[in-house]
Design an enzyme around this catalytic site. Structure first.
Site, PDB file in Angstrom:
ATOM      1  N   ARG A 189       0.855  -1.182   0.000  1.00 17.61           N
ATOM      2  CA  ARG A 189       0.000   0.000   0.000  1.00 17.61           C
ATOM      3  C   ARG A 189       0.894   1.237   0.000  1.00 17.61           C
ATOM      4  O   ARG A 189       1.971   1.236   0.595  1.00 17.61           O
ATOM      5  CB  ARG A 189      -0.919   0.032   1.227  1.00 17.61           C
ATOM      6  CG  ARG A 189      -2.079  -0.947   1.179  1.00 17.61           C
ATOM      7  CD  ARG A 189      -3.099  -0.569   0.110  1.00 17.61           C
ATOM      8  NE  ARG A 189      -4.298  -1.428   0.126  1.00 17.61           N
ATOM      9  CZ  ARG A 189      -4.428  -2.530  -0.580  1.00 17.61           C
ATOM     10  NH1 ARG A 189      -3.420  -2.934  -1.355  1.00 17.61           N
ATOM     11  NH2 ARG A 189      -5.545  -3.231  -0.534  1.00 17.61           N
ATOM     12  N   GLU A 218      -4.037   7.549  -5.380  1.00 19.34           N
ATOM     13  CA  GLU A 218      -3.957   6.850  -6.661  1.00 19.34           C
ATOM     14  C   GLU A 218      -5.079   7.328  -7.566  1.00 19.34           C
ATOM     15  O   GLU A 218      -6.250   7.222  -7.173  1.00 19.34           O
ATOM     16  CB  GLU A 218      -4.075   5.323  -6.450  1.00 19.34           C
ATOM     17  CG  GLU A 218      -2.893   4.741  -5.727  1.00 19.34           C
ATOM     18  CD  GLU A 218      -3.041   3.259  -5.421  1.00 19.34           C
ATOM     19  OE1 GLU A 218      -2.048   2.649  -5.002  1.00 19.34           O
ATOM     20  OE2 GLU A 218      -4.158   2.705  -5.589  1.00 19.34           O
ATOM     21  N   HIS A 237      -1.387   0.145  -9.744  1.00 21.62           N
ATOM     22  CA  HIS A 237      -1.958  -0.789  -8.766  1.00 21.62           C
ATOM     23  C   HIS A 237      -2.553  -2.002  -9.483  1.00 21.62           C
ATOM     24  O   HIS A 237      -3.755  -2.274  -9.393  1.00 21.62           O
ATOM     25  CB  HIS A 237      -3.016  -0.090  -7.912  1.00 21.62           C
ATOM     26  CG  HIS A 237      -3.244  -0.774  -6.589  1.00 21.62           C
ATOM     27  ND1 HIS A 237      -3.650  -0.106  -5.461  1.00 21.62           N
ATOM     28  CD2 HIS A 237      -3.141  -2.085  -6.211  1.00 21.62           C
ATOM     29  CE1 HIS A 237      -3.768  -0.948  -4.447  1.00 21.62           C
ATOM     30  NE2 HIS A 237      -3.469  -2.169  -4.886  1.00 21.62           N
TER      31      HIS A 237
END
Length: 271
Positions: A189, A218, A237
């Site tokens: 993370r 993000e 991601h």
């Protein structure tokens, strides 16, 4: 829940008095208030094991891409300004390098299995030491103190859950413990790393490079300094982003929902 949506807050829970279960995609549950869910007697599930293989693959891909400068190489190869390939344009070896894994859970262990095939020396730091058989299978050496891992590793790979204890686990002090030739790889993370400290460390060559599948937020603002650094690779991601795994994640969520609605034991229930 997919991509942390919808947001599970008090207002939503009050509007859904018959809610029995929240099925969340992926491993991380840092976006959820477990005490709040429990106070409304709502159960929670996630999809922890199905994502581990793809995420471990991506960890290796990021290490290879960074060490061999694949993004820069591609840009050079396709640039209309390129007239020749310089002979002194060099990357670094992955084979034989020392990999430090912070967080030797399912994903971290799968990374170690892959790294063994590259003949890497594997160190790991974890809340609990793995048993001797598991360590021996991948040739991993336990570091009780994270600092011992950081100052020995050529690559430091983060695969921990985001908790209050791991929030900004890697900050200015930890980055300064790393080798100036080291690369930080984050597949956990974004908030596990102090991003401001990382930018400073990369700009000042405290460490050599970073390869990140996660950031905060993000996506990053388009003027963020991390986006301007040549010694950084950022992916959007995509640790679990393969067709097969995303389908399996959804199937896992459906199984948990069906079990939750019928009163059966819930697969992958978060307790």
């Amino acid at each position: 829940m997919w991509y942390h949506k919808p947001v599970i807050n008090k207002e939503l829970l009050q509007s859904l008095p018959n809610l029995k279960i929240v099925a969340s995609s992926g491993v991380g549950i840092d976006h959820l208030d477990l005490n709040l869910l429990s106070s409304y007697s709502v159960k929670l599930s996630n999809t922890p094991f199905v994502v581990s293989t793809d995420t471990a693959d991506l960890g290796m891909a990021l290490m290879l891409a960074s060490s061999r400068r694949l993004v820069e190489g591609h840009q050079m190869a396709v640039s209309p300004d390129t007239e020749y390939f310089p002979a002194d344009w060099l990357g670094a070896e992955l084979s034989g390098a020392t990999l430090g894994i912070v967080g030797m859970g399912t994903i971290g262990y799968k990374v170690a299995e892959r790294a063994k095939a590259f003949e890497m020396k594997i160190l790991y730091h974890n809340r609990n030491q793995r048993n001797k058989e598991e360590e021996s299978a991948v040739g991993a050496i336990y570091c009780k103190k994270i600092g011992d891992l950081l100052h020995q590793s050529d690559f430091v790979l983060l695969s921990v859950n985001l908790t209050p204890q791991t929030h900004k686990l890697i900050g200015k002090k930890e980055l300064e413990l790393m080798k100036p030739t080291a690369t930080l790889v984050n597949i956990s993370r974004g908030l596990v790393v102090d991003q401001d400290a990382l930018v400073e460390a990369l700009q000042n060559k405290v460490i050599k490079a970073a390869a990140l599948d996660v950031t905060y937020p993000e996506p990053l603002p388009r003027d963020h300094p991390l986006l301007k650094l040549k010694n950084v690779i950022i992916t959007p991601h995509i640790g679990s982003a393969t067709k097969k795994t995303r389908r399996l994640m959804m199937e896992n969520m459906i199984e948990s929902i069906q079990a939750g609605l019928t009163g059966l034991p819930i697969p992958n229930e978060v307790l």
